[in-house]
Design an enzyme around this catalytic site. Structure first.
Site, PDB file in Angstrom:
ATOM      1  N   HIS A   1     -10.955  -1.807  -0.923  1.00 51.40           N
ATOM      2  CA  HIS A   1      -9.997  -2.846  -1.337  1.00 51.40           C
ATOM      3  C   HIS A   1      -8.597  -2.259  -1.203  1.00 51.40           C
ATOM      4  CE1 HIS A   1      -8.907  -6.399  -4.047  1.00 51.40           C
ATOM      5  NE2 HIS A   1      -7.768  -5.827  -3.725  1.00 51.40           N
TER       6      HIS A   1
ATOM      7  N   HIS B 111      -4.332  -2.991   0.138  1.00 56.77           N
ATOM      8  CA  HIS B 111      -3.214  -3.776   0.660  1.00 56.77           C
ATOM      9  C   HIS B 111      -2.316  -2.851   1.480  1.00 56.77           C
ATOM     10  CE1 HIS B 111      -4.013  -7.198  -2.098  1.00 56.77           C
ATOM     11  NE2 HIS B 111      -4.433  -6.239  -2.902  1.00 56.77           N
TER      12      HIS B 111
ATOM     13  N   LYS C 145     -12.098 -13.424   1.543  1.00 60.72           N
ATOM     14  CA  LYS C 145     -11.556 -13.112   0.218  1.00 60.72           C
ATOM     15  C   LYS C 145     -11.247 -14.399  -0.543  1.00 60.72           C
ATOM     16  CE  LYS C 145      -9.892 -10.836  -3.241  1.00 60.72           C
ATOM     17  NZ  LYS C 145      -9.017  -9.649  -3.228  1.00 60.72           N
TER      18      LYS C 145
ATOM     19  N   HIS D 274     -11.560 -12.213  -6.275  1.00 58.91           N
ATOM     20  CA  HIS D 274     -10.595 -11.905  -7.331  1.00 58.91           C
ATOM     21  C   HIS D 274     -11.034 -12.709  -8.543  1.00 58.91           C
ATOM     22  CE1 HIS D 274      -6.418 -10.873  -8.833  1.00 58.91           C
ATOM     23  NE2 HIS D 274      -6.848 -11.761  -9.721  1.00 58.91           N
TER      24      HIS D 274
ATOM     25  N   HIS E  72     -12.077  -5.164  -8.189  1.00 57.87           N
ATOM     26  CA  HIS E  72     -11.221  -4.572  -9.221  1.00 57.87           C
ATOM     27  C   HIS E  72     -11.558  -5.079 -10.619  1.00 57.87           C
ATOM     28  CE1 HIS E  72      -9.124  -8.336  -8.530  1.00 57.87           C
ATOM     29  NE2 HIS E  72      -8.438  -7.896  -7.495  1.00 57.87           N
TER      30      HIS E  72
ATOM     31  N   ASP F  27      -7.398  -1.062  -4.705  1.00 61.79           N
ATOM     32  CA  ASP F  27      -6.447  -2.168  -4.884  1.00 61.79           C
ATOM     33  C   ASP F  27      -5.016  -1.643  -4.849  1.00 61.79           C
ATOM     34  OD1 ASP F  27      -5.534  -4.785  -5.192  1.00 61.79           O
ATOM     35  OD2 ASP F  27      -5.691  -4.740  -7.373  1.00 61.79           O
TER      36      ASP F  27
END
Length: 351
Positions: free
Chosen positions: A17, A19, A104, A141, A179, A255
């Site tokens: 995970h 970004h 996602k 999420h 997460h 994350d």
């Protein structure tokens, strides 16, 4: 372990995970990530979001161009698509053919750049049927966004109102509860009466190491603010127990979420902790805190690829019990970023 070793040798981990953003900042983020991880699941919440296979292919090309300019040939981005109310079943089949690994689910408004997210999961049932049929995982999420639900309760409410009904309707759909931050989530994933290869969870370093007091220690600490937000100590303890249990349903997902220093230290700061610079050292610290360093390799290196039906890495890396001072700031394109534990010394270093 009763005594911690001075060195830990691991099969190189992956980050399930991550970004990395886009544009000028991407190169700095990739450089930090690729020094630790062999592969990473790339989040699709750009502006505009990565909603189609064609957009994901173009994003992957930009990533590969940046990797080439950095001289990095040993890192593989694993692409995902952003699920919306308008995603089609045809897009699922196209994504599968293009090697995209997952979709996602962002509930609309749940986190950074999630305004185009799903307003009602039932709008996506035909897409989920297609995903189940081709073995495409759904990355979740896990928070409701209803204003009257307390921010500290949104994950637990999501389990009851969204996730459990979803799993009953699609028992063969592979789901990663990403997460996770609560005892309820850790126990739900641990105890779910389902094959281990259809439900899993990722856990971040900040949720293993900090509780919600860290956001307010000596004043507002914007670099400790992330979504889902840090919770009470009982939840941190439950997450640490899950991560270090050796249960293959739990694996590493940082994350790590880069935001420029000025975007965090402002009247309405962005959510996200930047751990890409030193993630493995932080995870080692968490596992060592409960004498479970022997469980780190499974969590970091084995259980993720096994869930995604990908080969485990073969290269080995070494962490040393060697103090590392985390810089106060790091470059981020034309700005700077404050990494998690900035200015502090952590015990473990990648060598």
């Amino acid at each position: 372990m009763s005594n911690s070793p001075l060195h830990i040798e691991l099969i190189q981990p992956d980050d399930w995970h991550l970004h990395i953003r886009d544009g000028e900042v991407m190169k700095d983020v990739l450089a930090d990530t690729a020094q630790q991880f062999a592969r990473a699941i790339i989040m699709p919440n750009l502006k505009p979001p990565v909603t189609t296979a064609d957009l994901a292919k173009a994003y992957r090309t930009r990533i590969e161009s940046n990797l080439k300019s950095l001289g990095i040939s040993s890192f593989t981005p694993l692409m995902t698509l952003y699920l919306t109310d308008n995603t089609s079943a045809d897009e699922v089949h196209k994504a599968k053919a293009e090697g995209i690994v997952a979709f996602k689910l962002y509930p609309a408004g749940a986190t950074t750049n999630s305004d185009a997210g799903v307003s009602d999961i039932k709008r996506c049932y035909k897409v989920l049927e297609a995903m189940q049929s081709v073995g495409m995982p759904l990355l979740v999420h896990g928070e409701v966004t209803t204003a009257q639900i307390d921010i500290f309760d949104r994950e637990a409410v999501f389990i009851d109102t969204v996730l459990e009904p979803l799993r009953k309707d699609f028992p063969g759909l592979k789901i990663v509860f990403e997460h996770i931050t609560t005892k309820q989530a850790a126990h739900y994933v641990r105890d779910a009466a389902t094959p281990s290869n259809t439900l899993a969870a990722t856990i971040t370093p900040q949720h293993l190491l900090m509780n919600r007091n860290a956001i307010f220690s000596g004043g507002i600490r914007p670099h400790h603010y992330c979504l889902p937000v840090l919770k009470r100590e009982e939840h941190r303890v439950a997450l640490l127990e899950a991560a270090t249990s050796g249960n293959p349903r739990f694996f590493l997902g940082t994350d790590s979420a880069p935001h420029a220093k000025g975007d965090k230290e402002t009247a309405c700061g962005c959510a996200g902790c930047y751990s890409a610079f030193n993630a493995l050292g932080l995870y080692a610290e968490a596992f060592e805190s409960v004498g479970k360093l022997d469980k780190l390799e499974g969590f970091a290196s084995f259980f993720g690829p096994d869930f995604y039906s990908l080969p485990r890495n073969t290269k080995k890396i070494t962490l040393a019990k060697q103090a590392q001072k985390i810089p106060a700031e790091l470059p981020l394109g034309n700005d700077t970023i404050v990494p998690l534990r900035a200015g502090e010394t952590i015990a473990w270093s990648l060598i």
